[in-house]
Design an enzyme around this catalytic site. Structure first.
Site, PDB file in Angstrom:
ATOM      1  N   CYS A  82       2.438  -4.906  -2.037  1.00  0.00           N
ATOM      2  CA  CYS A  82       3.551  -5.658  -1.437  1.00  0.00           C
ATOM      3  C   CYS A  82       4.426  -4.742  -0.582  1.00  0.00           C
ATOM      4  CB  CYS A  82       4.368  -6.302  -2.562  1.00  0.00           C
ATOM      5  SG  CYS A  82       5.951  -6.986  -2.054  1.00  0.00           S
ATOM      6  N   CYS A  85       8.153  -4.762  -1.247  1.00  0.00           N
ATOM      7  CA  CYS A  85       8.402  -4.102  -2.536  1.00  0.00           C
ATOM      8  C   CYS A  85       8.453  -2.591  -2.348  1.00  0.00           C
ATOM      9  CB  CYS A  85       7.310  -4.439  -3.553  1.00  0.00           C
ATOM     10  SG  CYS A  85       7.102  -6.187  -3.931  1.00  0.00           S
TER      11      CYS A  85
END
Length: 193
Positions: A82, A85
């Site tokens: 991600c 993230c």
């Protein structure tokens, strides 16, 4: 036509207000100034508590949310694949360092698939990530319990396991690229209580 609609609305509102007797009270209206008074037990039932979990830590043991009772817990739900993230990692590290030894635990929970567990371990090592590092995987009840639809997702949990905020500010302020001052203010206020 507009005048008729407006007149009709005024007439309906007048009928509604005239038909209400302010002296009438229902049992739910009893209390101070017409507001119902709840007992502490009733109030406790209204509090939304964070679902309990017990997950594998990077050290190999198990960590349960209840193990951290008495501390505030800032949970970062992320995955190695991600991009958004990964952009939060420097701020997460800074946040963990700033509040280390205080009554706030910084916890990261990976929702990578089981086949990427080694990738998760390697990333924590290479990026020197601190705090509590846990692995939930993709098939655990953690997804359902924490209503994970997108990541990164953050949750702020209180000292007694109550959810303080299901969507607190992210560690990094996307406008400045610095540690999010709004989040620091929240943490500092919590520590003053």
């Amino acid at each position: 036509m507009r005048m008729r609609v407006k007149s009709l609305m005024i007439l309906l509102l007048t009928i509604l207000f005239v038909s209400c007797d302010p002296k009438e009270q229902t049992p739910a209206d009893e209390g101070v100034s017409g507001v119902s008074v709840r007992t502490e037990e009733e109030m406790a039932e209204l509090i939304d508590y964070a679902p309990e979990f017990k997950l594998e830590s990077i050290e190999g043991g198990q960590v349960a949310l209840s193990d951290l009772k008495g501390k505030y817990v800032y949970i970062d739900i992320w995955a190695t694949w991600c991009g958004p993230c990964l952009r939060q990692i420097p701020a997460m590290k800074e946040l963990e360092e700033k509040y280390r030894g205080k009554n706030i635990e910084i916890m990261s929970v990976s929702v990578d698939s089981e086949k990427d567990k080694d990738k998760w371990r390697k990333m924590i090592e290479v990026r020197e990530m601190k705090g509590i590092q846990l692995f939930a995987g993709r098939t655990s009840s953690f997804h359902r319990d924490y209503k994970i639809k997108t990541i990164p997702k953050f949750v702020l949990v209180g000292k007694n396991g109550e959810i303080i905020d299901e969507n607190p500010p992210r560690p990094m302020d996307h406008r400045t690229g610095e540690l999010n001052q709004e989040l620091i203010d929240i943490f500092d206020r919590l520590l003053e209580e």
